[in-house]
Design a protein around this motif. Sequence first.
Motif, PDB file in Angstrom:
ATOM      1  N   LEU A  25       0.160  66.722  36.563  1.00  0.00           N
ATOM      2  CA  LEU A  25       0.497  67.452  37.464  1.00  0.00           C
ATOM      3  C   LEU A  25      -0.148  68.940  37.039  1.00  0.00           C
ATOM      4  O   LEU A  25      -0.273  69.673  38.252  1.00  0.00           O
ATOM      5  N   ILE A  26      -1.176  69.148  35.840  1.00  0.00           N
ATOM      6  CA  ILE A  26      -2.005  70.401  35.727  1.00  0.00           C
ATOM      7  C   ILE A  26      -2.645  70.143  36.488  1.00  0.00           C
ATOM      8  O   ILE A  26      -3.434  71.219  36.799  1.00  0.00           O
ATOM      9  N   ALA A  27      -3.177  69.158  36.754  1.00  0.00           N
ATOM     10  CA  ALA A  27      -4.013  69.067  37.765  1.00  0.00           C
ATOM     11  C   ALA A  27      -3.749  69.634  38.991  1.00  0.00           C
ATOM     12  O   ALA A  27      -4.895  69.418  39.789  1.00  0.00           O
ATOM     13  N   THR A  28      -3.357  69.328  39.450  1.00  0.00           N
ATOM     14  CA  THR A  28      -2.607  69.473  41.455  1.00  0.00           C
ATOM     15  C   THR A  28      -2.840  70.865  41.306  1.00  0.00           C
ATOM     16  O   THR A  28      -2.964  71.296  42.375  1.00  0.00           O
ATOM     17  N   SER A  29      -3.134  71.748  40.031  1.00  0.00           N
ATOM     18  CA  SER A  29      -2.969  73.618  40.569  1.00  0.00           C
ATOM     19  C   SER A  29      -4.254  73.824  41.174  1.00  0.00           C
ATOM     20  O   SER A  29      -5.734  73.128  40.676  1.00  0.00           O
ATOM     21  N   PRO A  30      -4.337  74.394  42.016  1.00  0.00           N
ATOM     22  CA  PRO A  30      -5.583  74.298  42.997  1.00  0.00           C
ATOM     23  C   PRO A  30      -6.621  75.046  42.462  1.00  0.00           C
ATOM     24  O   PRO A  30      -6.374  76.783  41.186  1.00  0.00           O
ATOM     25  N   GLY A  31      -8.328  74.952  42.151  1.00  0.00           N
ATOM     26  CA  GLY A  31      -9.071  75.393  41.753  1.00  0.00           C
ATOM     27  C   GLY A  31      -8.599  75.877  40.575  1.00  0.00           C
ATOM     28  O   GLY A  31      -9.422  76.120  39.370  1.00  0.00           O
ATOM     29  N   VAL A  32      -8.029  75.496  39.433  1.00  0.00           N
ATOM     30  CA  VAL A  32      -8.159  75.097  37.902  1.00  0.00           C
ATOM     31  C   VAL A  32      -9.260  74.559  37.737  1.00  0.00           C
ATOM     32  O   VAL A  32      -9.563  73.067  37.534  1.00  0.00           O
ATOM     33  N   SER A  33      -9.864  74.887  36.476  1.00  0.00           N
ATOM     34  CA  SER A  33     -11.142  74.276  36.060  1.00  0.00           C
ATOM     35  C   SER A  33     -10.591  73.119  34.500  1.00  0.00           C
ATOM     36  O   SER A  33      -9.538  72.820  34.342  1.00  0.00           O
ATOM     37  N   ASP A  34     -11.775  72.591  34.708  1.00  0.00           N
ATOM     38  CA  ASP A  34     -11.072  71.584  33.644  1.00  0.00           C
ATOM     39  C   ASP A  34     -10.794  72.276  32.617  1.00  0.00           C
ATOM     40  O   ASP A  34      -9.901  71.316  31.856  1.00  0.00           O
ATOM     41  N   ASP A  35     -11.793  72.901  31.844  1.00  0.00           N
ATOM     42  CA  ASP A  35     -11.338  73.996  30.657  1.00  0.00           C
ATOM     43  C   ASP A  35     -10.158  73.933  31.317  1.00  0.00           C
ATOM     44  O   ASP A  35      -9.145  74.098  29.523  1.00  0.00           O
ATOM     45  N   ALA A  37      -7.713  73.535  32.467  1.00  0.00           N
ATOM     46  CA  ALA A  37      -6.481  72.444  32.902  1.00  0.00           C
ATOM     47  C   ALA A  37      -5.879  71.591  31.310  1.00  0.00           C
ATOM     48  O   ALA A  37      -5.049  71.537  30.671  1.00  0.00           O
ATOM     49  N   ALA A  38      -7.421  71.454  29.909  1.00  0.00           N
ATOM     50  CA  ALA A  38      -7.077  71.053  29.412  1.00  0.00           C
ATOM     51  C   ALA A  38      -6.581  72.764  27.632  1.00  0.00           C
ATOM     52  O   ALA A  38      -5.349  72.141  27.333  1.00  0.00           O
ATOM     53  N   ALA A  39      -6.350  73.288  28.371  1.00  0.00           N
ATOM     54  CA  ALA A  39      -5.841  74.343  27.405  1.00  0.00           C
ATOM     55  C   ALA A  39      -4.646  74.705  28.215  1.00  0.00           C
ATOM     56  O   ALA A  39      -3.792  74.497  26.779  1.00  0.00           O
ATOM     57  N   ARG A  40      -3.511  74.386  29.254  1.00  0.00           N
ATOM     58  CA  ARG A  40      -2.839  73.970  29.385  1.00  0.00           C
ATOM     59  C   ARG A  40      -1.867  73.125  28.653  1.00  0.00           C
ATOM     60  O   ARG A  40      -0.922  73.182  28.257  1.00  0.00           O
ATOM     61  N   LEU A  41      -2.867  72.190  28.841  1.00  0.00           N
ATOM     62  CA  LEU A  41      -2.302  70.739  28.297  1.00  0.00           C
ATOM     63  C   LEU A  41      -2.114  70.821  26.647  1.00  0.00           C
ATOM     64  O   LEU A  41      -0.746  70.222  26.358  1.00  0.00           O
ATOM     65  N   THR A  42      -2.787  71.348  26.367  1.00  0.00           N
ATOM     66  CA  THR A  42      -2.974  71.885  24.743  1.00  0.00           C
ATOM     67  C   THR A  42      -1.815  71.705  24.101  1.00  0.00           C
ATOM     68  O   THR A  42      -0.826  72.325  23.482  1.00  0.00           O
ATOM     69  N   ALA A  43      -1.797  73.559  25.048  1.00  0.00           N
ATOM     70  CA  ALA A  43      -0.702  74.611  25.066  1.00  0.00           C
ATOM     71  C   ALA A  43       0.850  73.794  25.179  1.00  0.00           C
ATOM     72  O   ALA A  43       2.042  73.917  24.324  1.00  0.00           O
ATOM     73  N   ARG A  44       0.812  73.166  25.791  1.00  0.00           N
ATOM     74  CA  ARG A  44       2.369  72.810  26.369  1.00  0.00           C
ATOM     75  C   ARG A  44       3.097  71.242  25.470  1.00  0.00           C
ATOM     76  O   ARG A  44       3.742  71.995  24.924  1.00  0.00           O
ATOM     77  N   MET A  45       2.064  70.705  24.492  1.00  0.00           N
ATOM     78  CA  MET A  45       2.057  69.498  23.951  1.00  0.00           C
ATOM     79  C   MET A  45       2.313  70.097  22.847  1.00  0.00           C
ATOM     80  O   MET A  45       3.112  69.889  21.577  1.00  0.00           O
ATOM     81  N   GLU A  46       1.548  71.574  22.144  1.00  0.00           N
ATOM     82  CA  GLU A  46       1.505  72.443  20.642  1.00  0.00           C
ATOM     83  C   GLU A  46       3.500  72.721  21.306  1.00  0.00           C
ATOM     84  O   GLU A  46       3.963  72.830  20.230  1.00  0.00           O
ATOM     85  N   ARG A  47       3.836  73.205  22.628  1.00  0.00           N
ATOM     86  CA  ARG A  47       5.381  73.518  22.399  1.00  0.00           C
ATOM     87  C   ARG A  47       6.223  72.644  22.402  1.00  0.00           C
ATOM     88  O   ARG A  47       7.472  73.229  21.588  1.00  0.00           O
ATOM     89  N   GLN A  48       6.614  71.223  22.656  1.00  0.00           N
ATOM     90  CA  GLN A  48       6.390  70.571  22.117  1.00  0.00           C
ATOM     91  C   GLN A  48       7.435  70.560  20.858  1.00  0.00           C
ATOM     92  O   GLN A  48       7.730  70.279  20.623  1.00  0.00           O
ATOM     93  N   ARG A  49       5.727  70.032  20.575  1.00  0.00           N
ATOM     94  CA  ARG A  49       6.003  70.095  18.620  1.00  0.00           C
ATOM     95  C   ARG A  49       6.800  71.460  17.782  1.00  0.00           C
ATOM     96  O   ARG A  49       7.221  71.071  17.625  1.00  0.00           O
ATOM     97  N   ARG A  50       6.254  72.543  18.888  1.00  0.00           N
ATOM     98  CA  ARG A  50       7.065  73.506  17.687  1.00  0.00           C
ATOM     99  C   ARG A  50       8.198  73.132  18.041  1.00  0.00           C
ATOM    100  O   ARG A  50       9.012  73.854  16.959  1.00  0.00           O
ATOM    101  N   VAL A  51       9.417  73.164  18.880  1.00  0.00           N
ATOM    102  CA  VAL A  51      10.486  73.036  19.280  1.00  0.00           C
ATOM    103  C   VAL A  51      11.456  72.152  18.935  1.00  0.00           C
ATOM    104  O   VAL A  51      12.329  72.161  18.052  1.00  0.00           O
ATOM    105  N   LEU A  52      10.759  70.863  19.626  1.00  0.00           N
ATOM    106  CA  LEU A  52      11.314  69.430  19.274  1.00  0.00           C
ATOM    107  C   LEU A  52      10.585  68.921  17.642  1.00  0.00           C
ATOM    108  O   LEU A  52      11.862  67.577  17.343  1.00  0.00           O
ATOM    109  N   GLY A  53       9.750  68.818  17.585  1.00  0.00           N
ATOM    110  CA  GLY A  53       9.236  68.871  16.742  1.00  0.00           C
ATOM    111  C   GLY A  53       9.467  68.824  14.806  1.00  0.00           C
ATOM    112  O   GLY A  53       9.431  68.388  14.040  1.00  0.00           O
TER     113      GLY A  53
END
Length: 183
Positions: A25-35, A37-53
Amino acid sequence: YHRADVTRADEVDGLVQAQAYAAALIATSPGVSDDAAAARLTARMERQRRVLGRDKPPAVTLLVDEAALYRQVDTAEVMAAQLCRLREVAALPAVLMQVMPEVAHASVASGYLIADDAVWCENVITGGTYTDPETVTATARRFDTLRAECYRASESLALIERLERQWTTGVRRPTRPVTGASA
């Protein structure tokens, strides 16, 4: 927060996205750089851990848009893994997950999260937090009326399990049944 009510009208909410689904999903954002995208993915997975974990996670009521279960994101394998992730999250003691059928409702105009005495609302351009008691109360009321339109939790889980099996077989993309109302 102690309680979170979450709905998302077009995709599975980031709080419960499988990593590959989130990355696609993140990769579908127009013009998103690899860096970026990786930062957004890391933040999203961290949010899951902080809330549900956490040791004592908040009570979460999550409404999943039925259309998101059929909308292919990346490959069939990614979709099967996402539905598996939904099953895993639904099994958590603090989570109540329901699927909202494709119905017209004022609450499906954007994604939002209600947490204690605040609402986080987002759209394709921006997001914001609202703490005005009238706004929080009105949004909670909208959420409750949308939840009343949802399938029961057991029906929702059965639908998720059925669609996971269909995505897993990869024979063909799952399709919605045609009913008199949808024909």
